[in-house]
Design a protein around this motif. Structure first.
Motif, PDB file in Angstrom:
ATOM      1  N   SER A  51      27.181  37.422  28.273  1.00  0.00           N
ATOM      2  CA  SER A  51      27.238  38.487  29.270  1.00  0.00           C
ATOM      3  C   SER A  51      27.373  37.918  30.675  1.00  0.00           C
ATOM      4  CB  SER A  51      25.975  39.355  29.187  1.00  0.00           C
ATOM      5  OG  SER A  51      26.029  40.183  28.051  1.00  0.00           O
ATOM      6  N   ARG A  52      26.739  36.789  30.925  1.00  0.00           N
ATOM      7  CA  ARG A  52      26.873  36.167  32.246  1.00  0.00           C
ATOM      8  C   ARG A  52      28.327  35.841  32.543  1.00  0.00           C
ATOM      9  NH1 ARG A  52      22.288  33.940  29.999  1.00  0.00           N
ATOM     10  NH2 ARG A  52      20.327  34.352  31.107  1.00  0.00           N
ATOM     11  N   GLN A  53      28.998  35.252  31.550  1.00  0.00           N
ATOM     12  CA  GLN A  53      30.411  34.927  31.730  1.00  0.00           C
ATOM     13  C   GLN A  53      31.265  36.179  31.818  1.00  0.00           C
ATOM     14  OE1 GLN A  53      31.528  31.889  32.344  1.00  0.00           O
ATOM     15  NE2 GLN A  53      33.576  32.717  32.664  1.00  0.00           N
ATOM     16  N   HIS A  54      30.855  37.221  31.120  1.00  0.00           N
ATOM     17  CA  HIS A  54      31.547  38.503  31.162  1.00  0.00           C
ATOM     18  C   HIS A  54      31.509  39.068  32.587  1.00  0.00           C
ATOM     19  CE1 HIS A  54      32.071  42.692  29.053  1.00  0.00           C
ATOM     20  NE2 HIS A  54      33.182  42.287  29.643  1.00  0.00           N
ATOM     21  N   PHE A  55      30.328  39.045  33.205  1.00  0.00           N
ATOM     22  CA  PHE A  55      30.174  39.500  34.585  1.00  0.00           C
ATOM     23  C   PHE A  55      31.025  38.648  35.529  1.00  0.00           C
ATOM     24  CE2 PHE A  55      26.969  42.135  33.018  1.00  0.00           C
ATOM     25  CZ  PHE A  55      26.321  42.850  34.013  1.00  0.00           C
ATOM     26  N   TRP A  56      31.009  37.338  35.309  1.00  0.00           N
ATOM     27  CA  TRP A  56      31.754  36.436  36.185  1.00  0.00           C
ATOM     28  C   TRP A  56      33.258  36.720  36.101  1.00  0.00           C
ATOM     29  CZ3 TRP A  56      30.786  33.322  40.113  1.00  0.00           C
ATOM     30  CH2 TRP A  56      31.781  32.428  40.513  1.00  0.00           C
ATOM     31  N   THR A  57      33.748  36.964  34.900  1.00  0.00           N
ATOM     32  CA  THR A  57      35.163  37.278  34.718  1.00  0.00           C
ATOM     33  C   THR A  57      35.524  38.559  35.454  1.00  0.00           C
ATOM     34  OG1 THR A  57      35.115  36.217  32.538  1.00  0.00           O
ATOM     35  CG2 THR A  57      36.981  37.662  33.006  1.00  0.00           C
ATOM     36  N   PHE A  58      34.611  39.521  35.445  1.00  0.00           N
ATOM     37  CA  PHE A  58      34.821  40.760  36.187  1.00  0.00           C
ATOM     38  C   PHE A  58      35.024  40.473  37.674  1.00  0.00           C
ATOM     39  CE2 PHE A  58      32.907  44.178  38.752  1.00  0.00           C
ATOM     40  CZ  PHE A  58      33.716  45.241  38.392  1.00  0.00           C
ATOM     41  N   GLY A  59      34.209  39.588  38.242  1.00  0.00           N
ATOM     42  CA  GLY A  59      34.344  39.231  39.645  1.00  0.00           C
ATOM     43  C   GLY A  59      35.660  38.543  39.949  1.00  0.00           C
ATOM     44  N   GLU A  60      36.093  37.665  39.050  1.00  0.00           N
ATOM     45  CA  GLU A  60      37.359  36.963  39.234  1.00  0.00           C
ATOM     46  C   GLU A  60      38.537  37.949  39.215  1.00  0.00           C
ATOM     47  OE1 GLU A  60      38.536  33.494  38.979  1.00  0.00           O
ATOM     48  OE2 GLU A  60      36.562  32.726  39.521  1.00  0.00           O
ATOM     49  N   ILE A  61      38.472  38.906  38.316  1.00  0.00           N
ATOM     50  CA  ILE A  61      39.545  39.897  38.224  1.00  0.00           C
ATOM     51  C   ILE A  61      39.554  40.797  39.456  1.00  0.00           C
ATOM     52  CG2 ILE A  61      40.377  41.907  36.921  1.00  0.00           C
ATOM     53  CD1 ILE A  61      41.058  39.340  35.554  1.00  0.00           C
ATOM     54  N   LEU A  62      38.369  41.001  40.074  1.00  0.00           N
ATOM     55  CA  LEU A  62      38.307  41.780  41.306  1.00  0.00           C
ATOM     56  C   LEU A  62      39.209  41.166  42.369  1.00  0.00           C
ATOM     57  CD1 LEU A  62      37.046  43.991  43.107  1.00  0.00           C
ATOM     58  CD2 LEU A  62      35.207  42.381  43.636  1.00  0.00           C
ATOM     59  N   LEU A  63      39.175  39.843  42.491  1.00  0.00           N
ATOM     60  CA  LEU A  63      40.054  39.171  43.449  1.00  0.00           C
ATOM     61  C   LEU A  63      41.514  39.363  43.058  1.00  0.00           C
ATOM     62  CD1 LEU A  63      40.693  37.319  45.820  1.00  0.00           C
ATOM     63  CD2 LEU A  63      40.291  35.356  44.308  1.00  0.00           C
ATOM     64  N   ASP A  64      41.802  39.249  41.778  1.00  0.00           N
ATOM     65  CA  ASP A  64      43.182  39.424  41.317  1.00  0.00           C
ATOM     66  C   ASP A  64      43.711  40.810  41.662  1.00  0.00           C
ATOM     67  OD1 ASP A  64      43.169  36.872  40.305  1.00  0.00           O
ATOM     68  OD2 ASP A  64      42.669  37.478  38.272  1.00  0.00           O
ATOM     69  N   LYS A  65      42.842  41.814  41.558  1.00  0.00           N
ATOM     70  CA  LYS A  65      43.255  43.174  41.918  1.00  0.00           C
ATOM     71  C   LYS A  65      43.660  43.236  43.388  1.00  0.00           C
ATOM     72  CE  LYS A  65      40.260  45.555  38.535  1.00  0.00           C
ATOM     73  NZ  LYS A  65      41.180  46.531  37.941  1.00  0.00           N
ATOM     74  N   LEU A  66      42.857  42.611  44.249  1.00  0.00           N
ATOM     75  CA  LEU A  66      43.174  42.592  45.667  1.00  0.00           C
ATOM     76  C   LEU A  66      44.477  41.842  45.936  1.00  0.00           C
ATOM     77  CD1 LEU A  66      39.609  41.923  47.116  1.00  0.00           C
ATOM     78  CD2 LEU A  66      40.946  44.005  47.409  1.00  0.00           C
ATOM     79  N   LEU A  67      44.690  40.730  45.226  1.00  0.00           N
ATOM     80  CA  LEU A  67      45.897  39.939  45.432  1.00  0.00           C
ATOM     81  C   LEU A  67      47.150  40.728  45.066  1.00  0.00           C
ATOM     82  CD1 LEU A  67      44.815  36.402  44.128  1.00  0.00           C
ATOM     83  CD2 LEU A  67      44.891  37.251  46.471  1.00  0.00           C
ATOM     84  N   VAL A  68      47.032  41.587  44.052  1.00  0.00           N
ATOM     85  CA  VAL A  68      48.173  42.434  43.683  1.00  0.00           C
ATOM     86  C   VAL A  68      48.560  43.314  44.857  1.00  0.00           C
ATOM     87  CG1 VAL A  68      48.933  44.330  42.221  1.00  0.00           C
ATOM     88  CG2 VAL A  68      47.668  42.433  41.218  1.00  0.00           C
ATOM     89  N   TRP A  69      47.556  43.989  45.429  1.00  0.00           N
ATOM     90  CA  TRP A  69      47.834  44.918  46.516  1.00  0.00           C
ATOM     91  C   TRP A  69      48.223  44.207  47.809  1.00  0.00           C
ATOM     92  CZ3 TRP A  69      47.907  50.257  46.296  1.00  0.00           C
ATOM     93  CH2 TRP A  69      47.568  50.807  45.052  1.00  0.00           C
ATOM     94  N   MET A  70      47.862  42.936  47.937  1.00  0.00           N
ATOM     95  CA  MET A  70      48.272  42.146  49.095  1.00  0.00           C
ATOM     96  C   MET A  70      49.702  41.634  48.952  1.00  0.00           C
ATOM     97  SD  MET A  70      44.739  39.973  49.529  1.00  0.00           S
ATOM     98  CE  MET A  70      45.412  38.802  50.708  1.00  0.00           C
ATOM     99  N   GLY A  71      50.271  41.816  47.756  1.00  0.00           N
ATOM    100  CA  GLY A  71      51.625  41.326  47.519  1.00  0.00           C
ATOM    101  C   GLY A  71      51.677  39.843  47.230  1.00  0.00           C
TER     102      GLY A  71
END
Length: 319
Positions: free
Chosen positions: A78-98
């Motif tokens: 679960s710890r790694q699951h939470f961490w992956t969620f945080g990493e994907i949060l950045l990826d979401k922002l990078l998409v919208w930043m182009g």
């Protein structure tokens, strides 16, 4: 992430707009490693304080391990699951930043994308909370003529959406807020599909209006409630229905697109059974893709019925 005893739509957003801006600033200044440095205490805080989300993660990984033991590897907790969620949060922002380039995306099913490109009919694309839905904007780069409306519950992610709009006011995806599928909304979407547009909607979380329009399906070895709304909408629109999953594998975004149905049709006599069958078929495909990226299903809310998951050694590391 979740607070105990509430439906997902009633849970306040975790964190603040300021916190998200700090994370984004860290990335801009120091790159991904700087982002991770600040992300560590943030994720640790939410892991320790969000008991329901922690339990939901543990149950998901336990059920996945019991059903498909080959896809769970050492360190998948679960710890790694939470961490992956945080990493994907950045990826979401990078998409919208182009910042997501064409070379960062792998289109795994070129035949399906070609079919999408050549069709003038429009349709419905069902997505999920598995992977990074925002990367569907990559469709605009691969298929320049495609038009997409993404249905979202923006009240639940108001801060995140505010930041995304501030980051890139020229985002190509048209976001449409929905809390309930009214006849007026269905009419607007019908007009867009008739004009060749694609409607993107998540199909794996119970509706904001409650659990009335849900189907009890088998998912990862137990009974879970999944919403009927996306399938009912697709039936009303009488158009092709596709499934799309975007999973991060080896630092690239792999987009899988497959046709789910040429057209969903529900007649009055067998409507309940036909909807049930459609939702169950979707659950089976979601199971398939969960095996490809086990830590990327970000549904940190109670998902299954009340029965406890089967005993499994993985429980010892997930608590």
């Amino acid at each position: 992430m979740a607070d105990s005893g509430k439906h997902w739509s009633g849970v306040g957003e975790a964190g603040s707009l300021l916190g998200m801006r700090i994370l984004l600033f860290a990335y801009r200044l120091f790159g991904r490693w700087g982002f991770r440095l600040i992300l560590l205490p943030v994720i640790s805080y939410f892991y320790l304080t969000r008991k329901q989300a922690r339990q939901a993660s543990a149950e998901y990984l336990t059920r996945l391990s019991a059903t498909f033991p080959h896809c769970i590897k050492k360190g998948m907790t679960s710890r790694q699951h939470f961490w992956t969620f945080g990493e994907i949060l950045l990826d979401k922002l990078l998409v919208w930043m182009g910042h997501i380039r064409r070379d960062d995306v792998v289109f795994e099913t070129p035949v399906a994308f070609s079919e999408l490109d050549q069709s003038n009919q429009g349709g419905v694309i069902l997505v999920s909370h598995l992977g990074n839905t925002e990367v569907c904007s990559a469709l605009a780069h691969q298929l320049p003529d495609i038009r997409v409306t993404m249905l979202v519950y923006t009240q639940h992610a108001e801060k995140f959406n505010t930041l995304m709009k501030q980051t890139n006011s020229n985002a190509s995806i048209n976001l449409m807020q929905v809390t309930d599928m009214s006849p007026a909304t269905a009419m607007i979407l019908s007009e867009r599909v008739d004009a060749g547009e694609y409607v993107v909607i998540a199909a794996d979380r119970t509706p904001v209006s409650g659990a009335k329009r849900t189907s009890a399906v088998e998912f990862l070895g137990a009974t879970a409630s999944m919403p009927q709304g996306a399938f009912i909408l697709a039936g009303l629109l009488r158009c092709p229905v596709y499934l799309m999953f975007c999973l991060k594998q080896e630092q690239k975004y792999h987009i899988y697109l497959e046709r789910f149905a040429t057209q969903l049709s529900f007649n009055r006599r067998h409507r309940s059974e036909q909807i049930q069958s459609a939702v169950q078929n979707y659950a089976k495909r979601l199971e398939h893709y969960c095996q490809i990226a086990p830590l990327q299903w970000f549904n940190f809310f109670p998902f299954w019925k009340s029965e406890q998951p089967a005993s499994n050694p993985i429980n010892e590391t997930l608590s």
